[in-house]
Enzyme design. Sequence first.
Site, short mmCIF file in Angstrom:
data_model
loop_
_atom_site.label_atom_id
_atom_site.label_comp_id
_atom_site.label_asym_id
_atom_site.label_seq_id
_atom_site.Cartn_x
_atom_site.Cartn_y
_atom_site.Cartn_z
CG HIS A 165 -2.04 0.48 1.22
ND1 HIS A 165 -3.36 -0.07 0.45
CD2 HIS A 165 -2.78 1.71 1.29
CE1 HIS A 165 -4.28 0.49 0.35
NE2 HIS A 165 -4.05 1.68 0.96
N GLY A 210 -5.53 5.14 -4.52
CA GLY A 210 -5.31 4.57 -5.82
C GLY A 210 -4.40 3.47 -5.85
#
Length: 366
Positions: free
Chosen positions: A207, A212
């Site tokens: 992450h 996004g």
Amino acid sequence: VITHAPLVPAWEKRFQTDARAKIIHHGTHLEGNDLNLEEVEDILEPVPTLSTKNSQPSTDSRPIGRERDIQEVINYRAVMDYLDTLVPSRGTVPERNSRVQLEKGSSADEGTVPTGTHIPLTPSILAEVHRLTVEHILPQDEAGQYRSVKVIIRNTQSHEITFRPPGPFEVPGLIEELFKWLASPEGQEVHPLLRAGILHYELVRIHPFTDGNGRTARAMALLLLFLEGYEVKKFFALEEYYDAHPEEYYSALQSVTISHELTTWLEYFTLGISIEFNRVKSLVHKLSLDLHLKSTIGGRQITLSQRQIKLVEYIERHGEIGMGNVRELLSDVSDDTILRDLRDLVTKNLLIKKGSTKGTKYYLKK
């Protein structure tokens, strides 16, 4: 089968356009975008003016609501366009050892990488994919930059914490390790489909960005598949597979956290590739009027005009077509041109003609 199917040259652009629209729609819908496929296709058709290359909106003018949904679609189209610049010309296959390499000293803020025949998969490309994904949505100092804050992942329905990604100080090292592994002899020995699945999962797990990450991870996995020769003329859309049952997609990703091994996720990932490739194969078979058509037309590849493609599409949907239907379908074309197109399709053994004068109907040849 797909490469040598008789009708592929005539339908190739249409298949690619449809696949790209599905990638963009389902890839954004999976993350909560409310636009439907038809709306996405309408956005992709004209050149949008909401986002331009030279525009630099302030952070206070970032889009919200439906405007944000539109911007996400525009952005993901830009991502797909960017991937196109990184993939070798159609018909060429990169050498295995030059497909996935790590540029020494590369980092997430180095920007774009020069395009060419052999493009290394690097953190720089990851950063550019993310920048394009969130342009005009996140602040400029977050687009393409690793996050500097801790984040947690919650269940969208129960709001329970389902995953805690690594801390921000760990992100650069984890990304570097990931790309080193991809380039290593050990990583290169792993089958490309599994390697793409591992890349997808690891980017979701790490992450690296504030937002996004899902779209970026899927785009990077798609790029790896393309570079490894699994382009299949870009007729497929794995995002449609994920979005059909999103709970299965997220459950498969979460299974790694529970079981501490990748088997369930990789089984799900490779099954999706198999399903999509078989779907494309079936579609091409159908539009080739089954395998026997190839011998019927002497094994040659057929070139159809855009008008003829519309005629064949209509018959595919409705089973037959008459002159009245054709006039409505091609209202700006003269009867002489219409008849010439239909005769050409009959000559090419794609259509059969039944009846005469006003009652004439045309059908796909079985």
